[in-house]
Every structure is written in C-alpha cells, then in structure tokens.
Enzyme design. Structure first.
Site, PDB file in Angstrom:
ATOM      1  N   LYS A 186      -2.989   0.466  -1.135  1.00  0.00           N
ATOM      2  CA  LYS A 186      -2.827  -0.044  -2.221  1.00  0.00           C
ATOM      3  C   LYS A 186      -1.735  -0.980  -1.764  1.00  0.00           C
ATOM      4  CE  LYS A 186      -2.038   3.648  -5.005  1.00  0.00           C
ATOM      5  NZ  LYS A 186      -2.052   3.725  -6.250  1.00  0.00           N
ATOM      6  N   SER A 221      -9.760   6.579   1.608  1.00  0.00           N
ATOM      7  CA  SER A 221      -9.301   5.884  -0.106  1.00  0.00           C
ATOM      8  C   SER A 221      -8.121   5.408   0.636  1.00  0.00           C
ATOM      9  CB  SER A 221      -8.624   6.335  -0.893  1.00  0.00           C
ATOM     10  OG  SER A 221      -8.644   6.610  -1.119  1.00  0.00           O
ATOM     11  N   GLU A 239       6.189   0.945 -10.273  1.00  0.00           N
ATOM     12  CA  GLU A 239       6.312   2.515 -10.360  1.00  0.00           C
ATOM     13  C   GLU A 239       5.645   2.902  -9.144  1.00  0.00           C
ATOM     14  OE1 GLU A 239       3.890   0.482 -11.585  1.00  0.00           O
ATOM     15  OE2 GLU A 239       2.025   2.054 -11.034  1.00  0.00           O
TER      16      GLU A 239
END
Lengths: 415, 264
Positions: free
Chosen positions: A105, A394, A127
């Site tokens: 991220k 990830s 969000e």
C-alpha cells in the site's frame, strides 16, 4: 531502482497492450461515473497527474522516498521449503511485506500524497476497510505534513481497533461510517461525499485500482514498481522470466502492480486470486471477477456483485482487504481479453495457507496474501520442476494475528 | 415537447416558478409514497421527483441515505417504482421524474429501461452518476422513447462544460446549488445567482436549483433568479419524522403547501 512511470527497457510490445483510452476505458470498463461536481476535479487530476509525475523534481523526490523511507527495492525470496514440499515449480516470493507499513500500500500512498502536495491540496482523505490503506495514507500524510481524514465503516472500526489507534497515533482523524453495511464500500461512498463537498482543497487518495478515471491508472502506475523490480530480480536469479505470476485480488492493486510490467510478455501467465469466502455458491464471497457481472459503482464500470435490480451485494471474506463487491476495471479487461485468469479460494483454504507459509518459510502473511498462497499450493504440484512461479507476498500478517488466533481456536473446537 | 418541458415553459410564460418536491419512492413503503405523491400534487407541486433507492447513494446526505435504506428494506425496486408510476399516471397530470443511480437504472438495459419508463408515463430521468459522456446509448434510448434525460450542473462545472450540459439536457437543467451532497442547509450559496446568470447567457433552457434548499424562504430566494426549485431532504425528513402514514401524507402536503405559498 526505477520510477513507477518508466517503461521496461527492452520489452517489445508484441503481445497485448493494457492502457486506458482517452475516455479512461479499458475496453468496456472504467470511465467516470460520478456526480457532476466531481468532473472538474477529475479533469484537474487527469491534467496534473502526467504533468507532475513527468517532472524531474517529482520523480527524484518519489524515488528518494521509496528508497530511503519505504525500503525499496523489496527482496525476491526463493521459497525453498515450500517449493520442495509442493514438489513442483520453483516458487519465488516478492516481499512487499518488508515495505514500510508492512504491505504494498505504501507505494501508492507515497506517490499520491506527494502528487497532492505538488497539486497544492493540503488535505488528504482516504477510505479504508481493515485499515491498511488508512494506516498507509496516515503515514504518508504525517511524513508530508498533510491533514488526513480516513473514512472507515463502523463495523470495521469495531473489528480493527488497533488500526484505528495506529491512524490516530499518526495524526489522522478516523471517521466511522454508519450507513449501509458499515464496511469498506460505505466508507468509499462517504469519502466520495467528502470529496464532493471539499473538492477544492482536498485530494482523495484512493487505495486500489478502482474508482473513476484516472485513479485506476494512477494507482496502477504507482504499484508497477512491484513488477518492474520483480522482473529484474527474477532475470538476475534465474536468467529468464517466470511462467506464472500469482497475486490476491480485492480491488486488485498489488496484482496489477505485479502483472502490468509483464502484460506484453506472452509466455508469462497471470492468475489473480479472489476471496471465495464461504464458497462461490454460498453467496457469501468477494469474487467479483469470478462470479460478478458488469455494473457501475464508485465511479467505475467494472465487474461487480449486484442483484437483478442493480443493488450491490455485501461482499464477504475472512480477509477485510478482499471484502469488496467489485474489482478494478483493468482486471475486468484483462479477464475478458484472456490475458489474466482469476480464481477464488475459500476462507478455510486461506486460513490453512496462513499457517502453512508461517511454518514453511518463517513468514506470517496477511490473510489477503494467504489467498494467493492457497492457490499456489493447489497448482504448484501440477507444474513441472522447471516451472517458475512468482507470488506477490503483498503484506505481512501481524495485523491478522488476533483474528487468526480466534479462527484457529474455533476450528480446533469444531474438530 | 413532453409534459415536463411543456409545464416548465408554460410556467415561465406566465411568470411563475416551478416547485419540484422530491420523495424517495418506497419510504416508508410504496403505498404511502402513492398517497404522498397524490397529496403533494394537490398541494401545488409542478412536477415530482421520485428517488429510486440504491444501496450505495454516493451523492446523498444522511437524510436521503436513510430514506433509501428504509425503501429498500420495504422491498422497493426499480420495477416496483415503475409500477407505482403506472398506478399514479391515470390519476395524475403532474410530470413525474425518476432520480437514481446508474447501476440500478441500467439494470434493465438502456432500451429496456427507456421503453418501460415511457410506457408507464415517466416524464424525465436524472441519473446522478451518469455524465453524458458515459451513457450515449442511455441518453439516445431515453430521447427515442420521449423521456427527458435531465442533466445536472455544479458550481465546479466549467463554462465550456456548462454549455454542453445546457445543450444536452431535456426538460430543465438541474443546477446543484452547492459543492456537496444532498441535505438541508442553513443558507443558500452566494454564488448561485451568478451561476444561473452564466447559464442564461448561453441557453434559454429552464433552470431548477436543488441540493440544500430546505425552507420556504430559501425556495423564494432561489426562485428570484431561477425558474424552479427542487426540495428533497427537508420533505423526506418530515415524512420520516411523522408518527403514522396518515401524518406523513399530511405533513408532506402541508410543507409543499407552505413552499407553494412562498413562491407566489
């Protein structure tokens, strides 16, 4: 170390190409399905994004942040015991879990929050579902001295108290969203409403390759660093490209980040792994690419979970990051084009894979990532020992440890 | 010219202003909505907007979000809203406009929806998240079926785009009064009059202002320069707070009557 915008050296575009057209569409998907108020903001962003990210100053600053702050490049690890155990392909792990904040991220939020600063927007909103993108945005905003507001479904606020604390610790304001199903999709609606209201001074930092154009392209470009690095690393380690790329898909940002630099390499297969939840037949899953239909949500036309009346189904997954009733338009395009395929694994299979990778490689994966691992466990034995599989690790699983502990205890009681 | 355009042109010719109340169809259920629509038409509505409830109403404030949730909980769907219009139409000459979201409105397909809307007597449709660029088939299908696709313009809309929207819209141009979502506000934007004037310079399409207009005084202020006004959340709120179905119908009719009086 390449910047996200740089093209891959030497890649001949002989296979297919995957870029949005002038209208922001990947084939029939994408577009800008937003209230009129936001059109001007999207126009502004579509103009600013290539202009600013093309500037040497911006590129230098982002590259410096990715290297000296986020910890890039992340390593590529050969999963020796896992490869031996499954008795088939050699499996490599792209270690996004080792990036700052523990997941891919950060690649996106650093790019976007820096873009916001260059655009002169002092306020950043986001969000978040489980809180990973919220924490990442709060991190980047703290680093860059920006005001940060994160919208989070009230149910997620209750389930993820630790991430709420992290965001607040980082100086962000977390606003619980009480409407609808009180989860990620409702948090996204509320972030859109904030943006509609405060559009002049606010940058909306979307967390995945979704939303109205140009977001799916922007987020993809910032995540391409995963695939660009992985490509160089596997060439160095093995002298050739992998046979198969595997990544989990919620909105699909880590998957597209890995896939995109390989899209034109015909010999490289790609599998995105979605959440089958309690099973695709149960109606309780998050597998929009496997089981959804075309529709419009959150500013994009893509594959979605919705009923005959066009009402959006609540998604379900053990993993909050995959608990979303849609997927990015570029994935829908790659699916229809036959360039990538999409599979789904259940909550139970993901939980098994969570334990498996922890024991086999000493890496506790995020529950999202565990879906990709579960799929590799299924297919690796069927591939020859010469095959190379590259799995995007990830995110790390520390955030999921309390939930996994409860789930494993509940399972032990049942058996 | 359709019923809606005819009504708005007629009002303008007589120097009158259009009052367009909004209610969410199916809040609290479709039977009550039916009674409310008849009552507010009687109380002086020039056209009525029926909100088609959607699970993810991105442009709505809390009042209409909750109304949408109640409507969905009572079993409301696009097909049932169209059935409501078909029941109302023989008893009502007031133009009826559907307002909703793309995923819901397009669930029947562009042509299927346009033909169904036309056959039951819908006069116009507002798709909040469907700008003209994204729905050429949808807009073409509506026009072919003689249903007006009504477009929105916002305070952030550029001058060039405003010209395009004013040209492409049918019935009227829905001018969003503020940068924000629907919902009652304390005051009306100061720049609104300039925005209306900007449209007048390039088009003679009727302009109705909505989002945030919540009192008779605000409605009167807005219609000093606009052709009409849409009042939604303030009406929806009165319906929600009423203790019974009868009280909801009465409260809605009374409020529309007050708005009507303020526009005279």
């Amino acid at each position: 170390m390449s910047t996200p915008k740089r093209e891959i050296a030497g890649a001949a575009p002989k296979g297919m190409h995957s870029e949005a057209d002038a209208r922001g569409r990947f084939g029939e998907y994408g577009g800008r399905y937003v209230p009129e108020t936001l059109i001007a903001a999207l126009d502004e962003l579509a103009e600013a994004y290539p202009r600013i990210t093309g500037q040497a100053d911006y590129q230098r600053e982002l590259e410096d942040l990715l290297t000296t702050y986020a910890g890039r490049p992340t390593p590529l690890t050969l999963a020796r015991r896992m490869s031996d155990d499954l008795g088939g392909a050699r499996i490599y792990l792209k270690r996004e879990d080792l990036a700052h904040t523990g997941a891919h991220k950060v690649n996106n939020v650093l790019g976007q929050c820096l873009l916001a600063r260059y655009m002169g927007k002092p306020r950043v909103i986001a969000e978040t579902g489980a809180g990973q993108h919220g924490v990442a945005t709060a991190t980047a905003a703290a680093l860059l001295g920006q005001e940060c507001v994160v919208y989070m479904g009230a149910e997620d606020v209750e389930r993820q108290a630790l991430n709420v604390f992290r965001m607040e610790l980082l100086g962000a304001e977390v606003r619980p969203v009480e409407s609808g199903t009180r989860t990620l999709k409702d948090a996204t609606n509320e972030a859109m409403r904030d943006w509609v209201t405060n559009v002049r001074d606010t940058y909306y930092c979307i967390g995945s390759v979704m939303g109205p154009h140009p977001y799916p392209t922007i987020v993809r470009d910032f995540q391409r660093v995963i695939g660009i690095e992985a490509r160089e690393q596997i060439l160095q380690a093995e002298g050739r490209l992998p046979d198969l790329l595997v990544a989990c898909v919620g909105g699909g940002s880590n998957a597209i980040g890995l896939f995109h630099p390989f899209v034109e390499d015909d010999g490289v297969g790609m599998v995105g792994v979605e959440a089958a939840g309690e099973g695709l037949d149960s109606g309780r899953h998050g597998a929009a690419l496997c089981a959804g239909s075309p529709g419009v949500l959150h500013g994009m036309r893509s594959l979605l979970l919705s009923d005959d009346d066009g009402q959006i189904f609540p998604a379900h997954s053990i993993s909050a990051g995959l608990d979303y009733p849609g997927a990015g338009p570029e994935h829908a395009f790659l699916r229809d084009a036959g360039r990538a395929s999409y599979e789904a694994v259940t909550d139970d299979e993901a939980l098994d894979a969570f334990v498996y990778l922890s024991r086999m490689e000493g890496i506790i994966p995020a529950l999202e990532t565990a879906h990709a691992i579960a799929h590799v466990r299924k297919i690796a034995p069927q591939l020859g020992t010469q095959a190379l599989v590259l799995l995007n690790l990830s995110g790390r699983g520390d955030k999921d440890a309390p939930q996994a502990k409860d789930l494993l205890a509940a399972r032990a009681e049942r058996t | 010219m359709g019923r809606l355009a005819e009504r708005l042109r007629g009002l303008r010719d007589r120097g009158e202003k259009a009052l367009i109340p909004f209610v969410t169809a199916g809040d609290p259920n479709l039977e009550v909505t039916e009674a409310i629509v008849l009552a507010i038409a009687e109380a002086g509505a020039d056209a009525i907007e029926l909100g088609v409830p959607f699970s993810d109403p991105m442009a709505e404030g809390p009042t209409i979000q909750r109304a949408s949730e109640r409507a969905l909980a009572s079993g409301t769907s696009l097909r049932r809203v169209l059935e409501l219009v078909s029941r109302l139409r023989p008893r009502l000459d007031t133009p009826l406009v559907l307002m909703g979201y793309a995923n819901n409105l397009l669930s029947m397909g562009e042509v299927g929806f346009a033909e169904a809307a036309s056959s039951v007597g819908v006069d116009g449709v507002i798709a909040v998240d469907l700008p003209p660029e994204e729905g050429p088939e949808y807009f073409a299908a509506l026009r072919k079926a003689e249903v007006d696709p009504i477009l929105l313009a916002a305070p952030t809309t550029s001058r060039d785009r405003l010209a395009m929207l004013a040209k492409e819209t049918r019935g009227f141009l829905y001018l969003v009064s503020l940068t924000g979502v629907t919902g009652a506000r304390q005051s009306v934007s100061n720049t609104l009059e300039e925005e209306v004037a900007a449209v007048r310079e390039i088009s003679d399409v009727p302009i109705c202002v909505g989002f945030g207009v919540s009192t008779p005084e605000q409605a009167a202020r807005v219609t000093a320069f606009a052709d009409g006004v849409v009042v939604g959340s303030a009406l929806v709120d009165r319906i929600a707070r009423a203790p019974s179905a009868e009280a909801a119908v009465d409260a809605a009719a009374r409020f529309v009557g007050e708005l009507r009086a303020a526009l005279r």
